[in-house]
Enzyme design. Structure first.
Site, mmCIF file in Angstrom:
data_model
loop_
_atom_site.group_PDB
_atom_site.id
_atom_site.type_symbol
_atom_site.label_atom_id
_atom_site.label_comp_id
_atom_site.label_asym_id
_atom_site.label_seq_id
_atom_site.Cartn_x
_atom_site.Cartn_y
_atom_site.Cartn_z
ATOM 1 N N CYS A 382 0.584 4.523 -10.977
ATOM 2 C CA CYS A 382 1.284 4.873 -9.740
ATOM 3 C C CYS A 382 1.856 6.288 -9.825
ATOM 4 O O CYS A 382 1.091 7.241 -9.763
ATOM 5 C CB CYS A 382 2.325 3.809 -9.403
ATOM 6 S SG CYS A 382 2.636 3.732 -7.620
ATOM 7 N N HIS A 508 -0.757 -1.143 -9.456
ATOM 8 C CA HIS A 508 -0.016 -1.616 -10.642
ATOM 9 C C HIS A 508 -0.789 -2.705 -11.380
ATOM 10 O O HIS A 508 -0.542 -3.893 -11.154
ATOM 11 C CB HIS A 508 1.347 -2.166 -10.216
ATOM 12 C CG HIS A 508 2.284 -1.120 -9.730
ATOM 13 N ND1 HIS A 508 3.200 -0.503 -10.548
ATOM 14 C CD2 HIS A 508 2.418 -0.540 -8.521
ATOM 15 C CE1 HIS A 508 3.877 0.403 -9.853
ATOM 16 N NE2 HIS A 508 3.411 0.389 -8.615
ATOM 17 N N GLU A 510 -0.451 -3.727 -14.326
ATOM 18 C CA GLU A 510 0.404 -4.513 -15.222
ATOM 19 C C GLU A 510 0.858 -5.825 -14.577
ATOM 20 O O GLU A 510 1.127 -6.810 -15.265
ATOM 21 C CB GLU A 510 1.609 -3.676 -15.687
ATOM 22 C CG GLU A 510 2.716 -3.400 -14.651
ATOM 23 C CD GLU A 510 2.429 -2.223 -13.724
ATOM 24 O OE1 GLU A 510 1.249 -1.823 -13.612
ATOM 25 O OE2 GLU A 510 3.375 -1.716 -13.103
HETATM 26 N N1 GLN Z 1 7.240 7.345 -5.994
HETATM 27 C C1 GLN Z 1 5.841 7.181 -5.813
HETATM 28 C C2 GLN Z 1 5.486 6.719 -4.405
HETATM 29 O O1 GLN Z 1 6.329 6.228 -3.694
HETATM 30 C C3 GLN Z 1 5.259 6.248 -6.848
HETATM 31 C C4 GLN Z 1 5.768 4.833 -6.757
HETATM 32 C C5 GLN Z 1 5.530 4.024 -7.997
HETATM 33 O O2 GLN Z 1 5.295 4.562 -9.081
HETATM 34 N N2 GLN Z 1 5.613 2.702 -7.870
HETATM 35 O O3 GLN Z 1 4.371 6.841 -3.993
#
Ligand code: GLN
Length: 538
Positions: A382, A508, A510
Site C-alpha cells: 500500500c 493488503h 497480509e
Molecule cells: N495513505 C495511503 C493512501 O491512503 C496508503 C494507505 C495504506 O497504506 N493503507 O492511499
C-alpha cells in the site's frame, strides 16, 4: 437452531480472549460444525477505522470492506473462512442505529433507554449473524473486562439472551487470570473469585472458566475454583502460557474445552479433532531449517500490534519455506538523516509497511533506493508501494519533484494522486476504497508466478493510487505494471525488471494469509530473501 457461546474476560485485559475464542472455534470447526466468531467492542467509535494504530493496533479489513478490530484477523487466520461487517460491532454502532431509529420515529414516542432499546439492538446484532449465514455455533467475544462500566449493557444483553433462548442454547465462558505470587510460591484464585462475583451481580453464572496461568493448576486448585465459583470441576480449564498462539488450539484440545462446550450445549461430540494440517504447520514453524532477517520499515514500530497481520503472514510463509523469519522493525524516521546503511547490514529482505500521512515518508523512499540499487528483495504494501513509485520517478526517471499528493498536494509530478471518487469525500470512517477487488495479472510476471493464476481478489484500504497518466513513462523506464483492476483500470501491482525481487502492491495481502493458506506473495518474498542470503554467502 444456532447455539451461542459468549466469552467474557475477567481480572485484567490482554488475556487473549481472541485467541481462546479462535482456538475453540477451530476445534469445533474440525468437528464439522459451521462456526464463526463475533467481537462486540464497548467503545464509542463507530468502528476502529478512525483509531490511530497506537491506540488500538492494526485496523483489519474484511472482504466486504468493513474496518474492524484486529481480533478478526486471528479469527480468519485460525478458521480460514472470511468474516464480515456483522462480525464486529461497537457501542458506537449500536447507539448510532438506535439514535437513527429514534429520529425516524420508530419508537413511537417511547422514552429510549439502555434497557430495553440498547440491549435489544445488541441482541439483534448477535442473532443477525445466525440469520444471515446459518451457522451452527456463534462465539461472541465481549471486549473489555468484566467490571468496566462500558460492558454492562452487553452483559445484560447476554443475560437476557440466555433466559430467552434457554440454557442449552447459550453458554458463558469466562476467561480469567490466576496470578502466581513468587514470594508466596503460590497461584492465587482470589482475583478470579471476585471477577465471577462481578459477573454474578450482572446475573450471569459462568458455565466454564478458562484460567490463564504461568504454572499448571493442581487438582486442589481446580477444586477450590470449582467450589467458590460454582462451576463443575471438569469445566475449570487450564490455559497455560504458550510459546506461540498457534499452540493454543492443541492445548485446548488436551484440556477438552471443546468436549465440555459440546456437552453443555447438548451437541453431538463427534470423533476427536485431528488438526492434521495445523500440526504439520506447527512442526514446520517450530523446526525451521533456515533463517532470514527481514527489515520492517514503518512508523508505528513501538507497537507491534499495528502490523499484526504482517507479522503473522511471515509466520505462515516462513513455515511453508521451513524458514524462521526474524522481523526487525526499523523506524522510517530514523532513515531520514545521516548514516542509514547500517540498518541494512544483515537484512535479507525489506518490507515497507502501509501507513498514512507525511511522517517518515522520506525515510521509506531512501530505504527503497538502497534496496533497489543493491538488489535486496523488496516488498512494498500500500503506502510502501506508493513510496516505491515515487522513488523510481525521482531517481530513475529523473522527475525530481515527483511525489504523492497525500504528502505534497501541489507537486508538479503527482505520480501518486487521490482517486477520483475520493475527491468529494469529507466524512471519515468507512469512506476509503475498502474491501475486496479483482485484479488481473500479467503473464510471466513475478506475481503471476507466485499466485499461479492470472486473476486474483485482494483487499484494499486507501485513498490514493498510481496516477495512470504516467503509466507509459514508467514502463518505458523499466517498471512493469503487472496487476490491473479489470473494472476501472487502476494499477495495483508494480515490479522491476532486472531486480531479483522488487514488488509493490496497492492492496493488503497480509490480511488474507492464514495458517492453512499462507499468502503466495509472502511465500515468494521469503523464498527470495532466502535465495539472496544463500547467494551472498556463496
Ligand atoms: N495513505 C495511503 C493512501 O491512503 C496508503 C494507505 C495504506 O497504506 N493503507 O492511499
Amino acid at each position: 437452531m444456532t447455539k451461542y457461546i459468549f466469552v467474557t474476560g475477567g481480572v485484567t485485559s490482554s488475556l487473549g480472549k481472541g485467541i481462546i475464542s479462535a482456538s475453540l472455534a477451530k476445534l469445533l470447526q474440525e468437528r464439522s460444525y459451521k462456526v464463526t466468531i463475533q467481537k462486540l467492542d464497548p467503545y464509542i467509535n463507530v468502528d476502529p477505522g478512525t483509531l490511530n494504530p497506537y491506540e488500538h493496533g492494526e485496523c483489519y479489513v474484511t472482504e466486504d470492506g468493513a474496518e474492524t478490530d484486529l481480533d478478526l484477523g486471528h479469527y480468519e487466520r485460525f478458521l480460514n473462512t472470511p468474516t464480515s461487517q456483522d462480525n464486529n460491532v461497537t457501542t458506537g454502532r449500536i447507539y448510532q442505529t438506535v439514535i437513527n431509529k429514534e429520529r425516524e420515529g420508530a419508537y413511537l414516542g417511547k422514552t429510549v433507554q439502555v434497557i430495553p432499546h440498547i440491549t435489544d439492538e445488541i441482541k439483534r446484532r448477535v442473532q443477525l449473524l445466525a440469520e444471515k449465514n446459518n451457522f451452527d455455533i456463534i462465539i461472541t467475544e465481549i471486549g473489555g473486562t468484566v467490571g468496566d462500566i462500558e460492558s454492562l449493557p452487553y452483559l445484560e444483553a447476554i443475560r437476557q439472551l440466555k433466559r430467552e433462548l434457554g440454557t442449552e442454547n447459550c453458554l458463558n465462558i469466562h476467561l480469567t487470570l490466576i496470578p502466581y505470587l513468587s514470594a508466596a510460591k503460590e497461584l492465587k484464585t482470589k482475583p478470579t473469585q471476585h471477577s465471577v462475583k462481578e459477573l454474578l451481580q450482572a446475573g450471569i453464572q459462568p458455565d466454564i472458566l478458562v484460567c490463564r496461568t504461568e504454572k499448571s493448576l493442581s487438582k486442589e486448585l481446580k477444586q477450590k475454583l470449582s467450589l467458590f465459583c460454582n462451576v463443575d470441576q471438569k469445566s475449570v480449564i487450564e490455559a497455560i502460557d504458550a510459546d506461540t498462539i498457534y499452540d493454543v488450539p492443541i492445548l485446548m484440545l488436551k484440556e477438552k474445552l471443546d468436549t465440555r462446550v459440546l456437552k453443555k450445549l447438548k451437541l453431538k461430540t463427534t470423533k476427536k479433532p485431528e488438526l492434521k494440517a495445523w500440526k504439520e504447520f506447527l512442526g514446520r514453524h517450530k523446526n525451521p531449517t533456515h533463517e532470514v532477517n527481514i527489515g520492517l520499515i514503518g512508523k508505528y514500530n513501538e507497537l507491534p500490534d499495528a502490523y499484526k497481520s504482517i507479522y503473522e503472514a511471515f509466520v505462515h510463509s516462513g513455515a511453508t519455506n521451513e524458514c524462521r523469519v526474524n522481523v526487525y522493525p526499523i523506524h522510517s524516521e530514523r532513515l531520514e538523516t545521516g548514516e542509514f546503511k547500517k540498518y541494512f547490514k544483515n537484512l535479507d529482505g525489506v518490507l515497507v509497511a502501509p501507513g498514512f500521512g507525511e511522517r517518515g515518508i522520506e525515510g521509506k523512499i531512501r530505504a527503497i533506493s538502497y534496496v533497489r540499487e543493491n538488489n535486496i528483495p523488496f516488498f512494498g504494501i500500500c503506502l510502501g508501494m506508493q513510496c516505491a513509485v515515487v522513488e523510481f520517478a525521482r531517481n530513475v526517471m529523473k522527475l525530481k519533484k515527483a511525489g504523492s499528493t497525500e504528502v505534497k498536494p501541489k507537486t508538479s509530478d503527482p505520480v501518486i494522486s487521490m482517486m477520483e471518487d475520493q475527491k468529494s469525500v469529507t466524512h471519515k470512517g468507512g469512506t476509503m476504497r475498502l474491501g475486496s477487488y479483482k485484479c488481473k495479472l500479467k503473464k510471466s510476471s513475478l506475481s503471476h508466478k507466485a499466485y499461479g493464476r492470472t486473476e486474483i481478489n485482494e483487499r484494499h484500504r486507501h485513498r490514493y493510487e498510481f496516477n495512470s497518466a504516467y503509466a507509459k513513462k514508467f514502463e518505458k523506464a523499466g517498471m512493469s505494471l503487472t496487476g490491473i483492476n479489470p473494472e476501472n483500470n487502476l494499477i495495483e501491482i508494480i515490479e522491476l525488471e532486472g531486480h531479483p525481487f522488487f514488488l509493490g502492491v496497492q492492496f493488503h495481502p497480509e490480511l488474507k494469509s492464514t495458517v492453512e493458506k499462507p499468502h503466495p506473495l509472502f511465500v515468494a518474498f521469503v523464498k527470495a530473501a532466502l535465495k539472496h542470503k544463500l547467494n551472498e554467502k556463496a
